[in-house]
Design an enzyme around this catalytic site. Structure first.
Site, short mmCIF file in Angstrom:
data_model
loop_
_atom_site.label_atom_id
_atom_site.label_comp_id
_atom_site.label_asym_id
_atom_site.label_seq_id
_atom_site.Cartn_x
_atom_site.Cartn_y
_atom_site.Cartn_z
N SER A 1 17.99 -11.90 54.37
CA SER A 1 16.44 -11.83 54.47
C SER A 1 16.25 -12.70 53.21
O SER A 1 14.74 -12.93 53.12
CB SER A 1 16.31 -10.29 54.44
OG SER A 1 16.68 -9.67 53.11
N ASP B 1 24.83 1.63 59.55
CA ASP B 1 25.50 0.81 58.83
C ASP B 1 25.55 1.44 57.03
O ASP B 1 26.55 1.01 56.39
CB ASP B 1 25.01 -0.60 58.59
CG ASP B 1 25.42 -1.21 59.96
OD1 ASP B 1 26.39 -0.99 60.59
OD2 ASP B 1 24.83 -2.48 60.05
N SER C 1 21.24 -10.11 51.78
CA SER C 1 21.29 -11.79 51.49
C SER C 1 20.74 -12.59 52.65
O SER C 1 19.88 -13.79 52.34
CB SER C 1 22.89 -12.15 51.37
OG SER C 1 22.85 -13.37 51.29
#
Length: 296
Positions: A196, A75, A194
């Protein structure tokens, strides 16, 4: 956007930042597979040099020429390429050679079968994901800016330091906060940093932005979801430490001082993310987060 129909991908680019030999082998295998099917293939210049391939191109050239870009990696690779290529409106598709693979959803073991369905049979969907633009304003002038697909994180340069700031939404005061910083996340980024930090999951088609405090010093501080077309600005207390930072997707950092104003809003650039026809966001989400399977 460039016209994309069955077999309309004629010029295909291969990009990514391979961290190990297996990933580099995938780049070469995909290159050979595409050439065997008579596609015009471009390769990012550093990869082309490593593999001793022709047609090495800079990212800017790829954006201008390619009909489709295949991102091989995790990613993180997709995030970097999205920020660089979104302005060219070229679709991106990912082959996962990383860890999570929220954005790079083609498995390497079935890559050629899935690429065949996509490229030769036209079995794909294109999803639009918006980016954020972060700007630093100093004395009324924008001195630096960058885009983020996942999130804009505002924090001190030094760890374990709090900052105090005010947040304005569409020029109206929203709240003040003492915390380790603030995460401003897109729906795409709602499953990343966000999440986490306790932020909500936003489905990709939502026109929304999440504001998520980082270790706030008040129990009343909670994540806030606002309209995706909102303009967000932050002002900082002058007694904050002098070295502050904006982090875009955890990859590009912009330093600023308490005297500066931070502006965050939706970028005019849109990522066109290509998936296989049977792509299901909730299947991916459940798989990555370890949700329970169907009961019936």
């Amino acid at each position: 956007m460039k016209n994309v129909t069955k077999r309309s991908f004629q010029t295909i680019a291969i990009v990514g930042k391979p961290r190990h030999d297996n990933a580099l082998e995938t780049h070469l295998a995909v290159y050979n597979w595409l050439k065997d099917r008579h596609y015009s293939v471009l390769v990012e210049e550093k990869i082309a040099e490593q593999l001793q391939l022709p047609n090495g191109k800079r990212i800017e050239e790829i954006g201008q020429i390619a009909d489709l870009v295949i991102v091989i990696g995790g990613d993180g690779n997709m995030l970097g390429m999205a920020r660089s290529l979104a302005k060219y409106q070229v679709p991106l598709i990912g082959i996962n050679r990383g860890n999570l693979g929220f954005l790079t959803d083609i498995a390497p073991q079935s890559a050629f079968e899935q690429l065949y369905s996509c490229l030769e049979k036209g079995e794909f969907i294109i999803e639009q994901r918006f980016l954020l633009e972060a700007q630093i304003e100093q004395n009324g002038k924008i001195i630096s800016a960058n885009n983020a697909l996942n999130e804009v994180a505002i924090h001190p340069t030094q760890v374990a330091r709090i900052i105090e700031f005010e947040v304005y939404i569409d020029s109206k005061f929203a709240f003040s906060q003492r915390s380790d910083g603030l995460i401003i996340a897109t729906p795409t980024g709602s499953t990343a940093y966000s999440l986490s930090a306790g932020g909500p999951i936003l489905t990709p088609n939502m026109n929304a932005i999440a504001l998520v405090p980082m270790h706030p010093h008040a129990l009343s501080s909670r994540p806030l979801v606002i309209d995706g077309d909102s303009h967000i600005s932050l002002r900082f207390a002058q007694y904050n430490q002098p070295n502050l930072e904006i982090s875009c997707d955890g990859q590009d950092d912009l330093p600023f001082t308490p005297e500066d104003r931070i502006i965050v809003r939706k970028s005019p650039d849109i990522l066109h993310l290509l998936h296989l026809k049977d792509y299901n966001y909730f299947t991916v989400l459940g798989s990555k987060l370890g949700w329970s399977s169907k009961l019936f």
